[in-house]
Design a protein around this motif. Structure first.
Motif, PDB file in Angstrom:
ATOM      1  N   VAL A   1      -3.239   6.360   3.938  1.00  0.00           N
ATOM      2  CA  VAL A   1      -2.309   7.388   3.444  1.00  0.00           C
ATOM      3  C   VAL A   1      -1.762   8.198   4.612  1.00  0.00           C
ATOM      4  O   VAL A   1      -0.550   8.394   4.739  1.00  0.00           O
TER       5      VAL A   1
ATOM      6  N   ILE B   1       0.935   4.200  -2.867  1.00  0.00           N
ATOM      7  CA  ILE B   1       0.754   5.617  -2.528  1.00  0.00           C
ATOM      8  C   ILE B   1       1.891   6.444  -3.120  1.00  0.00           C
ATOM      9  O   ILE B   1       1.664   7.483  -3.749  1.00  0.00           O
TER      10      ILE B   1
ATOM     11  N   ASN C   1       0.835  -1.213   0.000  1.00  0.00           N
ATOM     12  CA  ASN C   1       0.000   0.000   0.000  1.00  0.00           C
ATOM     13  C   ASN C   1       0.863   1.254   0.000  1.00  0.00           C
ATOM     14  O   ASN C   1       0.578   2.214  -0.721  1.00  0.00           O
TER      15      ASN C   1
ATOM     16  N   VAL D   1      -4.828  11.261  -3.370  1.00  0.00           N
ATOM     17  CA  VAL D   1      -3.838  10.181  -3.460  1.00  0.00           C
ATOM     18  C   VAL D   1      -4.465   8.866  -3.003  1.00  0.00           C
ATOM     19  O   VAL D   1      -4.308   7.831  -3.657  1.00  0.00           O
ATOM     20  N   ALA D   2      -5.211   8.905  -1.898  1.00  0.00           N
ATOM     21  CA  ALA D   2      -5.861   7.688  -1.385  1.00  0.00           C
ATOM     22  C   ALA D   2      -6.816   7.122  -2.429  1.00  0.00           C
ATOM     23  O   ALA D   2      -6.799   5.910  -2.714  1.00  0.00           O
TER      24      ALA D   2
ATOM     25  N   ALA E   1      -4.890   5.672  -5.380  1.00  0.00           N
ATOM     26  CA  ALA E   1      -4.108   4.491  -5.010  1.00  0.00           C
ATOM     27  C   ALA E   1      -5.013   3.322  -4.625  1.00  0.00           C
ATOM     28  O   ALA E   1      -4.528   2.194  -4.480  1.00  0.00           O
TER      29      ALA E   1
END
Length: 188
Positions: free
Chosen positions: A47, A17, A13, A36-37, A40
């Motif tokens: 995040v 990210i 993860n 971004v979260a 991703a």
């Protein structure tokens, strides 16, 4: 106190990210952690657990570039010709700034938020200062110039090249021309 190794899924993860952040930075888009979260495919809390601020994420994105510049500076210090070593390092630095927007963002920031970034930038500044001092001692550069003078000039060259050109090739060509003007002023 030692940190336990990161679980495989957590490491995966984190890398997703960073990869998304790298793409956003390269596309000249802001690093907003919620975006971004979403991009991703992880939760916002994930995040924030890895990167509490956009600055921390930006510094993480910039880390490989900083490490590469340090390696180049270390190699440059082994070159026989101090002027060639300094100018080669400055050309590589400028190209890195113009092709990796995270470097300019981190170098121009008023402070660092991650200890690793502080360590890397201090090491890079020390090595660059040594290159300049070595060149000055050889009589190839004016004694009045320090790395503290040259660092903002390098950021200024990158800024000017980015502002006055729309495409990568033109930015690189402009930046090289601007750097040559500075180098002519430095050379004694």
């Amino acid at each position: 106190m030692t940190n336990a190794p990161m679980r495989r899924d957590a490491a995966h993860n984190r890398q997703r990210i960073v990869d998304v952040a790298r793409q956003l930075v390269d596309d000249d888009l802001p690093l907003q952690l919620n975006d971004v979260a979403r991009l991703a495919g992880v939760g916002v809390a994930t995040v924030y657990r890895h990167f509490p601020t956009p600055e921390a994420l930006m510094e993480t994105v910039a880390t490989p570039g900083l490490e590469a510049l340090i390696t180049h500076a270390q190699r440059a210090l082994t070159e026989e010709d101090p002027w060639k070593a300094l100018t080669g390092f400055l050309h590589v630095t400028l190209e890195a700034q113009l092709t990796d927007p995270s470097l300019t963002a981190v170098r121009a920031a008023p402070r660092r938020v991650l200890p690793r970034t502080e360590e890397l930038t201090a090491m890079l500044d020390s090595l660059a200062g040594q290159l300049l001092e070595r060149t000055s001692a050889a009589g190839a550069v004016r004694d009045v110039v320090t790395w503290d003078d040259l660092l903002p000039l390098m950021c200024g060259i990158a800024f000017a090249a980015n502002v006055h050109a729309d495409d990568q090739q033109t930015r690189l060509a402009s930046g090289r021309r601007y750097l040559e003007v500075v180098l002519q002023g430095l050379h004694s």
